[in-house]
Design a protein around this motif. Sequence first.
Motif, mmCIF file in Angstrom:
data_model
loop_
_atom_site.group_PDB
_atom_site.id
_atom_site.type_symbol
_atom_site.label_atom_id
_atom_site.label_comp_id
_atom_site.label_asym_id
_atom_site.label_seq_id
_atom_site.Cartn_x
_atom_site.Cartn_y
_atom_site.Cartn_z
ATOM 1 N N ASP A 568 33.504 139.924 20.306
ATOM 2 C CA ASP A 568 32.318 139.268 21.130
ATOM 3 C C ASP A 568 31.476 139.595 20.793
ATOM 4 O O ASP A 568 30.279 139.814 20.494
ATOM 5 C CB ASP A 568 32.364 140.350 22.555
ATOM 6 C CG ASP A 568 33.777 139.546 23.288
ATOM 7 O OD1 ASP A 568 34.199 139.249 23.213
ATOM 8 O OD2 ASP A 568 34.132 141.051 23.903
ATOM 9 N N MET A 571 26.867 138.686 21.413
ATOM 10 C CA MET A 571 26.498 138.893 22.902
ATOM 11 C C MET A 571 26.715 140.892 23.266
ATOM 12 O O MET A 571 27.229 141.802 22.603
ATOM 13 C CB MET A 571 28.074 138.901 23.757
ATOM 14 C CG MET A 571 28.522 137.484 23.495
ATOM 15 S SD MET A 571 27.918 136.343 24.336
ATOM 16 C CE MET A 571 27.924 136.496 26.239
ATOM 17 N N ASP A 593 32.215 135.370 19.827
ATOM 18 C CA ASP A 593 32.531 135.204 21.615
ATOM 19 C C ASP A 593 32.720 134.067 22.140
ATOM 20 O O ASP A 593 32.494 132.429 21.565
ATOM 21 C CB ASP A 593 31.226 135.576 22.241
ATOM 22 C CG ASP A 593 31.590 135.620 23.925
ATOM 23 O OD1 ASP A 593 32.379 136.508 24.144
ATOM 24 O OD2 ASP A 593 31.431 134.663 24.196
ATOM 25 N N ARG A 594 33.811 133.420 22.568
ATOM 26 C CA ARG A 594 34.380 132.351 23.513
ATOM 27 C C ARG A 594 33.708 131.113 24.085
ATOM 28 O O ARG A 594 33.308 130.174 24.422
ATOM 29 C CB ARG A 594 35.733 132.264 24.177
ATOM 30 C CG ARG A 594 35.143 133.279 25.368
ATOM 31 C CD ARG A 594 36.570 133.338 26.596
ATOM 32 N NE ARG A 594 37.233 134.363 26.101
ATOM 33 C CZ ARG A 594 38.739 133.652 25.302
ATOM 34 N NH1 ARG A 594 38.674 132.368 25.894
ATOM 35 N NH2 ARG A 594 39.062 134.362 24.884
ATOM 36 N N SER A 595 31.899 132.197 24.792
ATOM 37 C CA SER A 595 30.766 131.818 25.346
ATOM 38 C C SER A 595 30.568 130.750 23.978
ATOM 39 O O SER A 595 29.558 129.168 24.905
ATOM 40 C CB SER A 595 30.610 132.709 25.809
ATOM 41 O OG SER A 595 29.263 133.457 24.921
ATOM 42 N N PHE A 596 30.457 131.062 23.122
ATOM 43 C CA PHE A 596 29.538 129.911 22.181
ATOM 44 C C PHE A 596 30.490 129.175 21.654
ATOM 45 O O PHE A 596 29.971 127.559 21.520
ATOM 46 C CB PHE A 596 29.396 130.761 20.617
ATOM 47 C CG PHE A 596 28.398 132.224 20.898
ATOM 48 C CD1 PHE A 596 27.764 131.578 21.817
ATOM 49 C CD2 PHE A 596 28.528 133.115 20.202
ATOM 50 C CE1 PHE A 596 27.083 133.338 22.344
ATOM 51 C CE2 PHE A 596 27.583 134.697 20.489
ATOM 52 C CZ PHE A 596 26.960 134.434 21.051
ATOM 53 N N CYS A 598 32.725 127.856 23.603
ATOM 54 C CA CYS A 598 32.725 126.496 24.255
ATOM 55 C C CYS A 598 31.799 125.583 24.798
ATOM 56 O O CYS A 598 32.145 124.541 25.501
ATOM 57 C CB CYS A 598 33.033 127.563 25.889
ATOM 58 S SG CYS A 598 31.586 128.031 26.578
ATOM 59 N N MET A 599 30.897 126.103 24.324
ATOM 60 C CA MET A 599 29.515 124.743 24.049
ATOM 61 C C MET A 599 29.532 123.566 23.116
ATOM 62 O O MET A 599 28.729 123.256 22.736
ATOM 63 C CB MET A 599 28.001 125.893 23.872
ATOM 64 C CG MET A 599 27.967 126.703 24.859
ATOM 65 S SD MET A 599 26.330 126.957 24.943
ATOM 66 C CE MET A 599 25.989 128.330 23.213
ATOM 67 N N GLY A 625 38.643 131.405 21.662
ATOM 68 C CA GLY A 625 38.181 130.335 23.000
ATOM 69 C C GLY A 625 38.602 128.434 22.397
ATOM 70 O O GLY A 625 37.839 128.011 23.347
#
Length: 668
Positions: A568, A571, A593-596, A598-599, A625
């Motif tokens: 991660d 984060m 991290d997968r949140s980056f 997914c954007m 991700g």
Amino acid sequence: MRVSRSLTIKQMATISGVAVVTISIFIVIQLFHFVQQRRIDYAQQMENVAHTVRVPLSQAVLKADISQAEVILNSLKPAGILGRAEVVLPDGLQALHTDFEPAKPVPEFIAKVFELPVQITVPLYSVEPSNPKPMALLILQADSWRVYQFILSAVSTMVTTYLLLALILSVAISWCINKLIVRPLGKIANELQALPAQDVISHQLALPSLHRNDELGMLIRSYNRNQKVVESVHDEMSRLTTRFALTNLPNKALFLALLEQHLSAVADGEIFTVMVLRIETLQDANGVVTDEQRDALLLTLLEKIRGCIDDATVVGQLSLSDFALLVKRANNPFRAMRLARVLLMRLNQPVSLHQMQLRPVLSIGITQRAASQTTAQDFLSRAASAMMSAHQQGKNQILFFDPAMMARAHKRLTQEHDILKGLAEGEFRLFLQPQVDMRSGRLVGAEALLRQHQPDGSWALPEELIVNAEEIGVIGSLGRWVFEESCQVLADWQKQGIVLPLSVNLSAVQLREPDMVTHLRDLIQKHRIMPGSLMLEITETAQVGEPEKALRLLSELQQVGVAVALDDFGMGYANLNWLSQFKSLPVSKLKMDRSFVCMLPHDDTMVRIVAAIAEIVGLDVIAEGVETADQRDWLLARGVQIGQGYLYSEALPVASFNQKYFAPAPQA
């Protein structure tokens, strides 16, 4: 002790201030009344003057006899109150006027407040009844300077008179208050100030004859009554001194001081626990056993208490049967409840006392820090209140002061049981998710993910399971099981000639366990795992803790052949500062991290930043991700080559993973 500001000075200043404000308001009101009365008087006088000249002035105006009209107007000059007299036509045009001496100027503020000058208007009518309309208007105006002089005279007179009255009243009231309150209080204060230390406990105040039935008399009687209570308590404490000296524990006052010191030392929001234990057997033993037997029982129970706590816990003795514990490391309800249960179990064990078998009974009350402004006395009172509630519910009861904490503690105990039971009964399994070279689609690694069997037959990782396992202290058992299963998977691969790294998540709580490295070394040696095949991904569920200790443990992991990846990355704690702490270690990979991911492709800012950092420090990046081809293409364009996500495969059971990626291709 010297009195710097006596009550006499304070009361006189207060009375004088109130009197000055009150009198000032009264002066303003009365001044407006006097000025208004003077205005009415001036208006009445000018009306009388106007009526004396109205008829002849009307006739002169009617006959257009200007000289006669001017003579009549000039006859008004001797009237001392007038400052202006003139005749104007109905349309406002000035017809005649009389020159008076120039009036002295009046301050604009005074003129505006008191509506100066005073002026009246009298109509001049025709003498013929057939023409009742006024031919002209007679305007008379009073001299404003006379009104202004009256205002100054009235203000000076009232200020002098009323301030003298205020002074007299202040002195009189202050003398009465000084006589009835200040002097008796001063006498009491001097008596207490000069009181010798040896006479403090038994001291009694004399009741003044004039204050037997008022508040001061009530205060003195309350003081004398409290002194008698203190004296009796002191005698009782003297009798118990030898018993407290036997245990060599802090008494209530010292325990409160230690608790207050701890409160001032810890950060706001930091949680710790205060417990109050009442060993009811020590109370019930009065009159049944001898003093020597009770002392032996007390020391035995105290030794059991000390055997259940760590060195950081502070123990105090509040009374013969009540004990208080400041548990600094019990930072959540579960740990507090677990310690309370251990104490209850140990202290409930039978005690042999000179051929007598006793099974101690106790009640335990618990409270935890709820707000930074809570005082030490509040903590102890809450724990004591919870202990009394536990005592009322029956024998051997444990209660939190806050019912919500009680519910959370029971929930954590249930979760601990469920996790340990699940490990024993095979309710946990490892699933593997592939890590793929996105350029060629070739398998380059895998990540081991924990899954639990659900009531509907599926396998999933319940939300907050890892966090709860860390809080209740079973993450070590869960982590060791994951390590053992992962090493078994690697050993099976190596037997088939498969050389593939397997990543395993490592909680920061596990990183602080002293035997973690030893356990991994034993597993690697047992299964003969190739160096670098097992990769630990350091997660950020909790803070790493002391950087020096973490660096030492990770260095030991390197020595036993374990690789390290930062999970991660970007984060929480896995930021630039966190990476700087580990720059001396051979960290082999960064996990984005997968949140980056997914954007993408709409926002690739963080992807570019992470890719640039990885390039600078010379590390490979694994993107988590990855779900779409567009995301894959954007990552490849930014230099990120290894991906993991549903675009390639979801997490699979070990057998399914092996069948999909390692089974021999069917022959044509």
